[in-house]
Design an enzyme around this catalytic site. Structure first.
Site, PDB file in Angstrom:
ATOM      1  N   ASP A  43       0.831  -1.204   0.000  1.00 20.52           N
ATOM      2  CA  ASP A  43       0.000   0.000   0.000  1.00 20.52           C
ATOM      3  C   ASP A  43       0.867   1.257   0.000  1.00 20.52           C
ATOM      4  O   ASP A  43       0.351   2.377  -0.088  1.00 20.52           O
ATOM      5  CB  ASP A  43      -0.988   0.007   1.166  1.00 20.52           C
ATOM      6  N   GLU A 114      -0.629  -5.615   8.757  1.00 13.91           N
ATOM      7  CA  GLU A 114       0.187  -4.887   9.723  1.00 13.91           C
ATOM      8  C   GLU A 114      -0.458  -4.928  11.105  1.00 13.91           C
ATOM      9  O   GLU A 114      -1.678  -4.901  11.220  1.00 13.91           O
ATOM     10  CB  GLU A 114       0.335  -3.415   9.303  1.00 13.91           C
ATOM     11  N   GLU A 181      10.058  -4.129   9.933  1.00 11.48           N
ATOM     12  CA  GLU A 181      10.465  -2.841   9.364  1.00 11.48           C
ATOM     13  C   GLU A 181      11.051  -1.920  10.432  1.00 11.48           C
ATOM     14  O   GLU A 181      10.474  -1.745  11.505  1.00 11.48           O
ATOM     15  CB  GLU A 181       9.274  -2.161   8.690  1.00 11.48           C
TER      16      GLU A 181
END
Length: 279
Positions: A43, A114, A181
């Site tokens: 995204d 996420e 991340e």
């Protein structure tokens, strides 16, 4: 084409996994030709190609549209697609409808979610429904407003331990891979060593089982901010800018198109139409 089992085997054999984003057919084709193991339709396309300031405005229809394009360009590469903002936090039926569209309509091979503890149940239920899931922990762009901006996560002992616990929880829930991340290398390495599923890092150091980067960052395409953890292998923005300027100059000067870039009638047709040669 690789499968979820292929990636687990790669981890077992200590073979690194190379993952790259793609958002359209031409870039997907180039990524596939480079023998990338896995493509992510992230995204992040909201910021990279749609001009938004964050991933928040990206819709399910956006993800379907771009996943279809990537699938057409990379027919033989495993494709992971992000479920966008708030499409998996309502009722499970709504989540399932979105997941079905991304898998069935768009052609994704797996979906990425996420979050941390709040997505455990969703991962488990989607996995039981037959949807392969990649979890995403550490810096989660969909939650950046809550997290206080784009910053390195798990920098102290307490948050590092919590991240490890969350990683083990998503593995137990059925995720077949994990993206980490913006996490300190030591923390990411420990998580990679303690999990049996592949851990793919982005800004998480070399100890992960694989790496993922944004296509546009790697090739220097666009004027956006490039994170410090990105290695830019080439910068194509300047040649593109120069080509555009040269095109405009030649159009203004009347030197493009020249005879090499135009079509012409045969002499007999010119004679028939106009009664003689044209200059």
């Amino acid at each position: 084409m690789k499968t979820t089992a292929s990636f687990k085997k790669m981890k077992q054999q200590k073979e690194k996994i190379a993952m790259m984003t793609a958002y359209d057919a031409p870039s997907a084709r180039l990524v596939e030709d480079a023998d990338v193991d896995m493509i992510l339709v992230g995204d992040s396309l909201g910021m990279v190609v749609l001009g938004y300031d964050s991933t928040i405005p990206v819709t399910l229809d956006d993800m379907i549209h771009h996943t279809k394009a990537v699938k057409r360009g990379a027919k033989n590469t495993f494709i992971v697609t992000d479920m966008p903002y708030l499409t998996y936090h309502g009722s499970f039926n709504e989540t399932l409808v979105g997941a079905k569209r991304l898998m069935q309509e768009a052609g994704a091979d797996a979906l990425k979610l996420e979050g941390n503890g709040d997505i455990i149940d969703t991962i488990e239920r989607l996995t039981l429904a037959g949807v392969p899931i990649v979890a995403h922990l550490g810096l989660t762009p969909q939650n950046v407003a809550v997290e206080g901006g784009y910053r390195v996560q798990a920098k102290d002992a307490k948050s590092a331990k919590q991240l490890l616990a969350d990683a083990k929880a998503v593995e137990a829930a059925g995720a077949f891979a994990l993206v980490l991340e913006c996490v300190p290398e030591q923390v990411a390495t420990q998580i990679s060593e303690e999990l049996t599923i592949p851990v793919i890092g982005i800004g998480a150091g070399a100890g992960c089982d694989g790496q993922v980067l944004v296509y546009h960052d790697v090739i220097g395409y666009g004027a956006g901010h490039v994170p410090s953890f990105v290695k830019q292998y080439v910068n194509i923005t300047k040649p593109i800018e120069e080509a555009m300027k040269q095109y405009v100059q030649e159009v203004k000067a009347g030197t493009f198109p020249d005879k090499d870039h135009a079509f012409s009638l045969k002499e007999n047709v010119i004679q028939e139409l106009y009664g003689g040669a044209l200059t």
